[in-house]
Design a protein around this motif. Structure first.
Motif, mmCIF file in Angstrom:
data_model
loop_
_atom_site.group_PDB
_atom_site.id
_atom_site.type_symbol
_atom_site.label_atom_id
_atom_site.label_comp_id
_atom_site.label_asym_id
_atom_site.label_seq_id
_atom_site.Cartn_x
_atom_site.Cartn_y
_atom_site.Cartn_z
ATOM 1 N N ALA A 1 -34.368 26.911 -54.120
ATOM 2 C CA ALA A 1 -35.323 26.314 -53.180
ATOM 3 C C ALA A 1 -34.630 25.379 -52.190
ATOM 4 O O ALA A 1 -33.603 24.787 -52.497
ATOM 5 N N GLU A 2 -35.233 25.283 -51.029
ATOM 6 C CA GLU A 2 -34.806 24.316 -50.017
ATOM 7 C C GLU A 2 -35.756 23.127 -49.954
ATOM 8 O O GLU A 2 -35.458 22.116 -49.328
ATOM 9 N N GLY A 3 -36.905 23.286 -50.579
ATOM 10 C CA GLY A 3 -37.889 22.215 -50.587
ATOM 11 C C GLY A 3 -38.948 22.448 -51.634
ATOM 12 O O GLY A 3 -39.011 23.510 -52.263
ATOM 13 N N ILE A 4 -39.784 21.420 -51.812
ATOM 14 C CA ILE A 4 -40.920 21.492 -52.731
ATOM 15 C C ILE A 4 -42.113 20.910 -51.986
ATOM 16 O O ILE A 4 -42.058 19.781 -51.496
ATOM 17 N N VAL A 5 -43.195 21.697 -51.905
ATOM 18 C CA VAL A 5 -44.401 21.242 -51.207
ATOM 19 C C VAL A 5 -45.544 21.110 -52.207
ATOM 20 O O VAL A 5 -45.504 21.656 -53.303
ATOM 21 N N GLY A 6 -46.568 20.375 -51.793
ATOM 22 C CA GLY A 6 -47.763 20.221 -52.623
ATOM 23 C C GLY A 6 -47.516 19.458 -53.911
ATOM 24 O O GLY A 6 -48.157 19.737 -54.928
ATOM 25 N N VAL A 7 -46.640 18.482 -53.877
ATOM 26 C CA VAL A 7 -46.258 17.744 -55.091
ATOM 27 C C VAL A 7 -47.404 16.846 -55.568
ATOM 28 O O VAL A 7 -48.037 16.147 -54.779
ATOM 29 N N ARG A 8 -47.639 16.881 -56.882
ATOM 30 C CA ARG A 8 -48.656 16.046 -57.518
ATOM 31 C C ARG A 8 -48.112 15.478 -58.821
ATOM 32 O O ARG A 8 -47.433 16.175 -59.569
ATOM 33 N N TYR A 9 -48.432 14.220 -59.081
ATOM 34 C CA TYR A 9 -48.064 13.554 -60.339
ATOM 35 C C TYR A 9 -49.281 13.499 -61.257
ATOM 36 O O TYR A 9 -50.414 13.406 -60.793
ATOM 37 N N MET B 1 -47.043 5.901 -75.954
ATOM 38 C CA MET B 1 -46.152 6.819 -75.249
ATOM 39 C C MET B 1 -46.867 7.292 -73.992
ATOM 40 O O MET B 1 -48.083 7.470 -73.986
ATOM 41 N N LEU B 2 -46.097 7.477 -72.951
ATOM 42 C CA LEU B 2 -46.646 7.899 -71.672
ATOM 43 C C LEU B 2 -45.922 9.148 -71.211
ATOM 44 O O LEU B 2 -44.687 9.171 -71.173
ATOM 45 N N MET B 3 -46.683 10.198 -70.893
ATOM 46 C CA MET B 3 -46.080 11.393 -70.323
ATOM 47 C C MET B 3 -46.342 11.396 -68.822
ATOM 48 O O MET B 3 -47.482 11.210 -68.380
ATOM 49 N N VAL B 4 -45.274 11.580 -68.075
ATOM 50 C CA VAL B 4 -45.369 11.728 -66.632
ATOM 51 C C VAL B 4 -44.975 13.157 -66.315
ATOM 52 O O VAL B 4 -43.907 13.612 -66.722
ATOM 53 N N SER B 5 -45.851 13.868 -65.634
ATOM 54 C CA SER B 5 -45.511 15.221 -65.204
ATOM 55 C C SER B 5 -45.708 15.315 -63.700
ATOM 56 O O SER B 5 -46.562 14.636 -63.126
ATOM 57 N N TYR C 1 -39.283 13.438 -61.628
ATOM 58 C CA TYR C 1 -38.972 13.894 -60.267
ATOM 59 C C TYR C 1 -37.605 14.575 -60.231
ATOM 60 O O TYR C 1 -37.459 15.677 -59.692
ATOM 61 N N ASP C 2 -36.598 13.921 -60.803
ATOM 62 C CA ASP C 2 -35.246 14.485 -60.818
ATOM 63 C C ASP C 2 -35.208 15.826 -61.539
ATOM 64 O O ASP C 2 -34.514 16.757 -61.103
ATOM 65 N N GLU C 3 -35.950 15.951 -62.632
ATOM 66 C CA GLU C 3 -36.005 17.209 -63.378
ATOM 67 C C GLU C 3 -36.634 18.313 -62.535
ATOM 68 O O GLU C 3 -36.153 19.445 -62.500
ATOM 69 N N MET C 4 -37.720 17.993 -61.834
ATOM 70 C CA MET C 4 -38.371 18.980 -60.982
ATOM 71 C C MET C 4 -37.432 19.453 -59.874
ATOM 72 O O MET C 4 -37.305 20.654 -59.622
ATOM 73 N N VAL C 5 -36.753 18.526 -59.231
ATOM 74 C CA VAL C 5 -35.828 18.873 -58.148
ATOM 75 C C VAL C 5 -34.682 19.733 -58.675
ATOM 76 O O VAL C 5 -34.292 20.726 -58.045
ATOM 77 N N ALA C 6 -34.157 19.406 -59.841
ATOM 78 C CA ALA C 6 -33.069 20.198 -60.428
ATOM 79 C C ALA C 6 -33.531 21.622 -60.717
ATOM 80 O O ALA C 6 -32.800 22.586 -60.457
ATOM 81 N N ARG C 7 -34.736 21.770 -61.238
ATOM 82 C CA ARG C 7 -35.263 23.109 -61.514
ATOM 83 C C ARG C 7 -35.464 23.900 -60.222
ATOM 84 O O ARG C 7 -35.171 25.088 -60.157
ATOM 85 N N VAL D 1 -44.181 27.880 -58.837
ATOM 86 C CA VAL D 1 -44.475 26.520 -59.290
ATOM 87 C C VAL D 1 -43.250 25.969 -60.009
ATOM 88 O O VAL D 1 -42.595 26.668 -60.775
ATOM 89 N N VAL D 2 -42.974 24.720 -59.744
ATOM 90 C CA VAL D 2 -41.859 24.035 -60.390
ATOM 91 C C VAL D 2 -42.384 22.695 -60.907
ATOM 92 O O VAL D 2 -43.281 22.106 -60.308
ATOM 93 N N SER D 3 -41.858 22.251 -62.040
ATOM 94 C CA SER D 3 -42.373 21.014 -62.631
ATOM 95 C C SER D 3 -41.261 20.216 -63.290
ATOM 96 O O SER D 3 -40.159 20.714 -63.506
ATOM 97 N N GLY D 4 -41.579 18.988 -63.606
ATOM 98 C CA GLY D 4 -40.709 18.104 -64.366
ATOM 99 C C GLY D 4 -41.579 17.243 -65.254
ATOM 100 O O GLY D 4 -42.698 16.885 -64.868
ATOM 101 N N GLU D 5 -41.100 16.947 -66.447
ATOM 102 C CA GLU D 5 -41.870 16.145 -67.398
ATOM 103 C C GLU D 5 -40.959 15.122 -68.067
ATOM 104 O O GLU D 5 -39.794 15.400 -68.302
ATOM 105 N N THR D 6 -41.541 13.992 -68.373
ATOM 106 C CA THR D 6 -40.839 12.962 -69.135
ATOM 107 C C THR D 6 -41.838 12.261 -70.036
ATOM 108 O O THR D 6 -42.960 11.979 -69.611
ATOM 109 N N VAL D 7 -41.437 12.001 -71.274
ATOM 110 C CA VAL D 7 -42.258 11.211 -72.185
ATOM 111 C C VAL D 7 -41.509 9.913 -72.437
ATOM 112 O O VAL D 7 -40.355 9.929 -72.869
ATOM 113 N N ALA D 8 -42.150 8.805 -72.137
ATOM 114 C CA ALA D 8 -41.537 7.483 -72.300
ATOM 115 C C ALA D 8 -42.257 6.722 -73.399
ATOM 116 O O ALA D 8 -43.490 6.657 -73.405
ATOM 117 N N GLY D 9 -41.497 6.175 -74.324
ATOM 118 C CA GLY D 9 -42.054 5.334 -75.381
ATOM 119 C C GLY D 9 -42.016 3.881 -74.953
ATOM 120 O O GLY D 9 -41.103 3.455 -74.250
#
Length: 108
Positions: A74-82, A92-96, A62-68, A20-28
């Protein structure tokens, strides 16, 4: 890197699941955007300031997830969910974003 919400990609069989790979951002959201959104709420229309912040947060996660995934080899990421969650006093809004990092078998 191939990134998709589907669990498989036609023509690209998965040869290895890396985990599993993820990315998170908290925006104010600042007070001016809150005020503008409140006015639009009364008179109708789109809250463009909020939309722009949401787009930036989504792209950052998204960029954080791809970098991780890249660091995992990895060559790809499948089953992506926001997922979207408000935090704090609702200003504040968290996007994962999560998915499964994979390698593909070349099709010949």
């Amino acid at each position: 890197m191939l990134v998709t919400t589907t669990d498989q990609v036609e023509g690209y069989p998965v040869s290895q699941y890396l985990g599993v790979v993820s990315g998170e951002t908290v925006a104010g959201i600042n007070a001016l955007k809150d005020f503008g959104a409140g006015v639009r709420n009364v008179f109708g229309g789109r809250a463009e300031g909020y939309e722009n912040e949401l787009i930036k947060a989504r792209l950052s996660a998204y960029d954080e997830m791809v970098a991780r995934a890249h660091r995992m080899g990895a060559e790809g990421i499948v089953g992506v969910r926001y997922a979207y969650t408000t935090m704090g006093q609702g200003n504040m809004l968290m996007v994962s974003i999560t998915g499964t990092a994979v390698r593909f078998t070349p099709v010949r």
